[in-house]
Enzyme design. Structure first.
Site, PDB file in Angstrom:
ATOM      1  N   PRO A 251      28.239 -44.623   0.825  1.00  0.00           N
ATOM      2  CA  PRO A 251      28.590 -45.477   1.978  1.00  0.00           C
ATOM      3  C   PRO A 251      27.830 -45.022   3.217  1.00  0.00           C
ATOM      4  CG  PRO A 251      30.368 -43.933   1.479  1.00  0.00           C
ATOM      5  CD  PRO A 251      29.367 -43.786   0.383  1.00  0.00           C
ATOM      6  N   ASP A 427      25.626 -40.196   4.687  1.00  0.00           N
ATOM      7  CA  ASP A 427      26.580 -40.519   3.629  1.00  0.00           C
ATOM      8  C   ASP A 427      27.976 -40.202   4.149  1.00  0.00           C
ATOM      9  OD1 ASP A 427      28.189 -40.628   1.382  1.00  0.00           O
ATOM     10  OD2 ASP A 427      26.793 -39.551   0.079  1.00  0.00           O
ATOM     11  N   HIS A 428      28.789 -41.241   4.338  1.00  0.00           N
ATOM     12  CA  HIS A 428      30.097 -41.057   4.964  1.00  0.00           C
ATOM     13  C   HIS A 428      31.093 -40.340   4.041  1.00  0.00           C
ATOM     14  CE1 HIS A 428      32.637 -41.423   8.282  1.00  0.00           C
ATOM     15  NE2 HIS A 428      32.494 -42.711   8.576  1.00  0.00           N
ATOM     16  N   ARG A 429      30.737 -40.138   2.776  1.00  0.00           N
ATOM     17  CA  ARG A 429      31.587 -39.321   1.918  1.00  0.00           C
ATOM     18  C   ARG A 429      31.515 -37.853   2.309  1.00  0.00           C
ATOM     19  NH1 ARG A 429      29.082 -40.719  -3.818  1.00  0.00           N
ATOM     20  NH2 ARG A 429      27.263 -40.143  -2.558  1.00  0.00           N
ATOM     21  N   VAL A 431      29.637 -36.706   5.411  1.00  0.00           N
ATOM     22  CA  VAL A 431      29.536 -36.548   6.867  1.00  0.00           C
ATOM     23  C   VAL A 431      30.421 -37.578   7.542  1.00  0.00           C
ATOM     24  CG1 VAL A 431      27.953 -36.458   8.826  1.00  0.00           C
ATOM     25  CG2 VAL A 431      27.145 -35.792   6.543  1.00  0.00           C
TER      26      VAL A 431
END
Length: 456
Positions: A251, A427-429, A431
Site C-alpha cells: 500500500p 510502503d504503509h505496512r 512506514v
C-alpha cells in the site's frame, strides 16, 4: 570420434528464467578456449557476456540473435575432441551404419561445471539421443547428411528441418507441413520459414485521386500501416512485472516537500574548488544520496523490508542505495553498496561509475540485487516531481526533482532562490505517516542547510 557438448544458457543471477541472445562472438568452425566469451545475452537485468567452460571447436549455433531462450536450454554445440580418432579406416563413418542405441542405464545427463564468476550453482544439460537405424539422417545422392528425421507427424508426412529451424517455426507459428523446403533433399531452411510467416503482400489498389474541396470526405487512412509493435522483453518486461507486483502488493503513500537548496548549491561550488574533490563529478544528486543515508539512521523503518512469508519486518543496519538510471535498454537500478559508510566524495564517485556502466548496458546483474532504498533523479529530465513506485523488497523511494530559480520568501522579502521538490513514496505496512514525514523532513533539512549534518 567427436565428443559433442551442448552449452546451455546459464543462470547469470538469482531468479532469472530467460534471456535474449544479442550477438554471437563465435561462428561454426571457430576454435575456442576455456572461459572464452562466446555470446552476449540480455537478461531481465542487463546485457551479460557468457564464457564457455570447455575448449574445442564450435559446430553449431542453436539460437539466432533476437530469440529469447529459457535458462538451461542449449544454445551452442561444441566438439571438445575435434582431433579424436575416426570411426572407420577411410576417416568417415558409413552413412548406412547406425550408432548403437544407448542402454537404459546409461546416464542421460552430465554435470556442467559452473562458469567463472557465476558462483557454484551447477547446471545440467541433456545429450541428444543417438540415432538408431530407423532414425538415421536422410542422405543426398553423394552420401552427405541433410537434416535429422524427427518423429512422424500426424498424417504420416515428416518435414525435414534442423532443430533451430523447427524452433523458429514454432516461434513464428508456422506449420512446417505447409512449407516447401528449398535446400538439397527438400530440407526446410530459416528463409523458407520466414517466407511462410510473412507471405508477399497482395498488390495494393491504386490510391484514389484526392477529392476536390467540398466534394466529399477524404479517403480512409490505414492506421495499422502507421503503427509498429515491439516485443515486451528484457529490462522492460522485468521492470513492468516488478512495478505491477509492488503497486498491487504494497500500500503506497506519497508525500511531497519543496525545499530551498541555495545553501547546498553554494556549498557544492566551494567543494568543487577543494583538492579533496579534484576529479570528482559532484552533482546535487550526490548530496541527496548522502542526506538519505544520514536520515535513514534516524528513521530506520524506511530502510527495512516487509517479509510476508516469515511474518517479520527486517531492519537493516546498512544502506545499499539504489540509483535509478535511464539506459537505451530501459530503466535499471544499480546499487551503491554500503553507501552509509561512504564520504560525500566517495558517494559521488560511486554514482558516476554505476550510472556510466549502466548506460553502456554493462551492469552485472549482481549489482542490481538486494537494494534497501532507492532514489530516482527525475529532475535530470526537467521534471519537478512524481509519484514513484517502491521497488519490490524495499520500503521507500525518493524522487529528486529539478532545481529551479524560484521566487522565495527570505526574512519577509521575496528573492530568487534555488528550489527543488522532493516526493517520498513508502510502503504503509512498514512506514507510517509520522515516520515517512520525519524522514522526508530530515532529507529536506540536510539539503536546505548541510551544516545540520553535524547534529545527526
Amino acid at each position: 570420434m567427436p565428443d559433442y557438448k551442448h552449452f546451455p544458457l546459464a543462470d547469470t543471477a538469482e531468479g532469472l528464467t530467460e534471456a535474449e541472445i544479442l550477438n554471437w562472438q563465435v561462428q561454426p568452425g571457430d576454435e575456442v578456449r576455456v572461459n572464452q566469451i562466446v555470446v552476449e545475452v540480455e537478461t531481465a537485468k542487463a546485457a551479460v557476456e557468457l564464457p564457455i567452460p570447455w575448449a574445442g571447436v564450435v559446430t553449431e549455433l542453436l539460437v539466432e540473435p533476437g530469440q529469447t531462450v529459457e535458462v538451461g536450454a542449449p544454445i551452442l554445440t561444441i566438439d571438445v575432441d575435434p582431433g579424436g580418432a575416426p570411426a572407420s579406416g577411410n576417416g568417415a563413418a558409413p552413412a548406412e551404419q547406425a550408432e548403437p542405441t544407448p542402454r537404459p542405464e546409461e546416464p542421460a545427463e552430465e554435470e556442467m561445471k559452473p562458469l567463472v564468476g557465476y558462483g557454484s550453482k551447477a547446471a545440467t544439460t541433456k545429450r541428444r539421443p543417438r540415432k538408431t537405424a530407423a532414425a538415421t539422417a536422410t542422405t543426398t545422392g553423394n552420401g552427405s547428411p541433410t537434416a535429422e528425421a524427427p518423429e512422424p507427424e500426424p498424417g504420416g508426412y515428416v518435414p525435414l528441418a534442423k532443430p533451430p529451424v523447427r524452433k523458429l517455426a514454432k516461434d513464428l507459428g508456422v506449420d512446417l507441413r505447409t512449407v516447401t523446403g528449398t535446400a538439397d533433399g527438400g530440407v526446410i531452411t530459416r528463409e523458407d520459414v520466414r517466407r511462410a510467416a510473412t507471405p508477399e503482400a497482395t498488390e495494393a489498389p491504386e490510391a484514389p485521386e484526392a477529392p476536390v474541396a467540398g466534394e466529399g470526405p477524404a479517403p480512409a487512412v490505414n492506421a495499422a500501416a502507421r503503427e509498429r509493435r515491439v516485443p515486451i522483453k528484457g529490462v522492460r518486461k522485468a521492470t513492468a512485472n516488478a512495478m505491477v507486483q509492488s503497486a498491487f502488493t504494497a500500500p503506497h503513500v506519497t508525500e511531497f516537500l519543496t525545499v530551498d537548496v541555495t545553501p547546498m548549491m553554494e556549498m557544492r561550488e566551494r567543494l568543487k574548488q577543494s583538492p579533496a574533490f579534484a576529479g570528482v563529478r559532484l552533482t546535487p544528486l550526490a548530496f541527496a544520496c548522502k542526506a538519505m543515508c544520514l536520515a535513514a539512521k534516524r528513521t530506520p523503518d524506511v530502510n527495512a523490508t516487509w517479509d510476508e512469508e516469515a511474518g517479520e519486518i527486517v531492519y537493516k543496519d546498512y544502506v545499499h542505495l539504489g540509483v535509478a538510471a535511464a539506459t537505451p535498454r530501459g530503466l535499471v537500478v544499480p546499487k551503491v553498496r554500503d553507501a552509509d559508510r561512504m564520504s560525500l566524495a566517495e558517494v559521488a564517485r560511486a554514482i558516476e561509475e554505476l550510472t556510466d556502466t549502466a548506460r553502456q548496458g554493462k551492469t552485472p546483474p549482481a549489482d542490481m540485487l538486494n537494494g534497501t532504498i532507492t532514489i530516482s533523479n527525475v529532475g535530470v529530465f526537467g521534471v519537478d516531481t512524481g509519484t514513484p513506485i517502491v521497488n519490490p523488497g524495499e520500503s521507500a523511494i525518493l524522487a529528486f526533482g529539478m532545481i529551479r530559480d524560484t521566487p522565495w520568501v527570505v526574512d519577509g522579502e521575496i528573492t530568487v532562490r534555488k528550489v527543488l521538490q522532493l516526493a517520498l513514496s513508502f510502503d504503509h505496512r512498514v512506514v507510517d505517516g509520522q515516520q515517512g514525514s520525519q524522514f522526508l523532513a530530515d532529507v529536506g533539512t540536510l539539503l536546505a542547510d548541510p551544516a545540520v549534518a553535524f547534529t545527526f
